[in-house]
Enzyme design. Structure first.
Site, PDB file in Angstrom:
ATOM      1  N   ASP A 114      -4.957  -0.731   4.297  1.00 30.81           N
ATOM      2  CA  ASP A 114      -5.710  -1.775   3.615  1.00 30.81           C
ATOM      3  C   ASP A 114      -5.536  -1.651   2.100  1.00 30.81           C
ATOM      4  O   ASP A 114      -5.515  -0.536   1.562  1.00 30.81           O
ATOM      5  CB  ASP A 114      -7.192  -1.642   4.002  1.00 30.81           C
ATOM      6  CG  ASP A 114      -8.058  -2.728   3.421  1.00 30.81           C
ATOM      7  OD1 ASP A 114      -7.918  -3.882   3.839  1.00 30.81           O
ATOM      8  OD2 ASP A 114      -8.870  -2.425   2.519  1.00 30.81           O
ATOM      9  N   GLU A 155      -0.901  -3.687   3.653  1.00 31.24           N
ATOM     10  CA  GLU A 155      -1.396  -4.978   3.173  1.00 31.24           C
ATOM     11  C   GLU A 155      -1.137  -5.022   1.666  1.00 31.24           C
ATOM     12  O   GLU A 155      -1.929  -4.520   0.867  1.00 31.24           O
ATOM     13  CB  GLU A 155      -2.894  -5.136   3.461  1.00 31.24           C
ATOM     14  CG  GLU A 155      -3.422  -6.498   3.038  1.00 31.24           C
ATOM     15  CD  GLU A 155      -4.891  -6.495   2.626  1.00 31.24           C
ATOM     16  OE1 GLU A 155      -5.476  -7.581   2.529  1.00 31.24           O
ATOM     17  OE2 GLU A 155      -5.442  -5.404   2.362  1.00 31.24           O
TER      18      GLU A 155
END
Length: 425
Positions: A114, A155
């Site tokens: 993330d 990401e």
């Protein structure tokens, strides 16, 4: 809230029996402000103090947050998510151990990293810093030693040339391609193919094939059908483009049945719609969020019985991709179409070639012609055999460079239609 660790271990075990591998979200950049590490770090004498980015005076910059005792901590996303300090060796050591726990002890097969580009700040450089890239170069041998086949996807919400820097073979295995996702959704919405073709061409130049994760939308974006004004027909076109294109495709749950949803976040993360029953078949209890009112039609059970549903198309596309190397790992070859509403591409592996043609227009199109300068496909005449779509395509002749010109598989492409053709010698 979601079950015990033993429940999760059972999920992993049952998934493996079915040849399914599980990747978990791995939040490296920050913790919650309620996390015991952060609570402890608020004491200036704590051994966890250096685990976060603290200042005893006001830095006078964005993303710093004041505590009750007058100290300031850095949290890029908001005050509830303080950033970890990766210049501290203890943090890197701990995160490596956490990766070992999930990959080795629990048996997951990968990590979705993330907010991957925000790991280490360098002065005013708060994203994509050299230190962040160096950290991932050091992290790669760490997670690979716990499971050599583990996959790490980042990401990295940025332009493709920037995000591609993380996927050159010495850092992460894949990164999500936000440029391509936006190009596909925007192009389908505008009924224009140019931007889609341009995004694929950029990828060809900056990624090591096929080192990017393709998708349409994710949990932070308005759902694709909502972006397309509720037009499931156009959502089908978007699905065909990215599920036959290069890259490693990811499907955000619910897209395969045409679920809708617009911000705020809660409304793009509503329960999966399994049936037309109570609470869309998601739970017999009280769901955390009610499903949208269209769940009586947009659900797995109903669409499983409909061969023309978007779910049926997703199943066909996934099956084709699994069965045909050209669609899975084939080279991308740009195909020009002479019509702004028609998108086409050639996928060519060592032993197979496939031609994909998509009419984005709401009208039938006959004024188009396909051409490609060159490919690695052997010259000669090929039968164009439909793997998906309708019609009786004409044969295609490839020249000495593996290219072709002025080809029309069908004299007229139906409105909002698609063709996936296998080229058979």
């Amino acid at each position: 809230d979601y079950g015990t660790l033993d429940d999760f271990k059972r999920l992993v075990a049952e998934a493996k029996k079915r040849s399914i591998r599980i990747i978990i979200d791995f939040v490296l950049n920050h913790t919650s402000s309620d996390h015991p590490w952060f609570v402890a770090s608020q004491d200036r004498q704590s051994s966890h103090r250096n685990w976060y980015v603290w200042s005893e005076t006001d830095p006078g910059q964005a993303n710093w947050h004041r505590t009750e005792n007058g100290d300031y901590y850095y949290g890029y996303f908001w005050e509830g998510m303080p950033d970890l300090n990766y210049t501290a060796p203890e943090v890197t050591e701990k995160m490596s151990d956490i990766a070992r726990f999930w990959l080795q002890e629990i048996g997951v097969d990968g990590l979705r990293l993330d907010a991957a580009k925000y790991l280490i700040e360098e002065g005013t450089v708060i994203q994509n810093s050299d230190s962040t890239h160096q950290w991932y170069q050091n992290f790669r041998p760490e997670y690979k030693q716990y499971n050599p086949n583990a996959m790490a996807i980042g990401e990295v919400w940025d332009l493709a040339p920037v995000s591609a820097e993380y996927a050159q073979g010495d850092e992460l295995d894949l990164v999500f391609d936000f440029d391509l996702a936006q190009a596909i959704v925007t192009g389908v919405r505008a009924r224009r193919a140019e931007g889609i073709a341009r995004a694929f061409k950029v990828n060809q130049n900056v990624f090591k094939p096929p080192q990017f994760g393709s998708f349409l939308t994710n949990h932070d974006q308005n759902r694709v059908v909502s972006q397309l004004a509720g037009d499931v027909g156009r959502a089908k076109l978007a699905a065909v483009i990215y599920l036959t294109g290069p890259g490693v495709p990811f499907i955000y749950y619910g897209e395969e049945i045409g679920m809708i949803g617009k911000k705020p976040d809660e409304d793009i993360r509503t329960p999966m719609q399994w049936s037309a029953g109570q609470n869309a078949g998601f739970t017999t209890g009280t769901p955390w969020r009610l499903p949208y009112s269209d769940y009586d039609e947009k659900n797995v059970e109903t669409q499983s019985a409909d061969p023309d549903s978007i779910l049926a198309l997703y199943k066909q596309l996934i099956a084709l991709r699994n069965q045909h190397a050209a669609l899975r790992v084939g080279d991308y070859v740009e195909v020009k179409t002479d019509n702004p509403a028609v998108f086409a591409m050639l996928r060519a592996s060592q032993d197979e070639a496939a031609l994909i043609v998509v009419n984005l227009s709401q009208d039938a199109v006959s004024d188009y012609a396909l051409s490609a300068e060159a490919s690695n496909v052997q010259p000669g005449e090929y039968w164009a055999v439909p793997m998906l779509g309708e019609g009786a395509p004409s044969n295609l002749t490839l020249n000495a460079r593996g290219g072709f010109a002025q080809y029309q598989p069908l004299s007229s492409l139906p409105a909002q239609s698609y063709l996936v053709l296998q080229l058979q010698p």
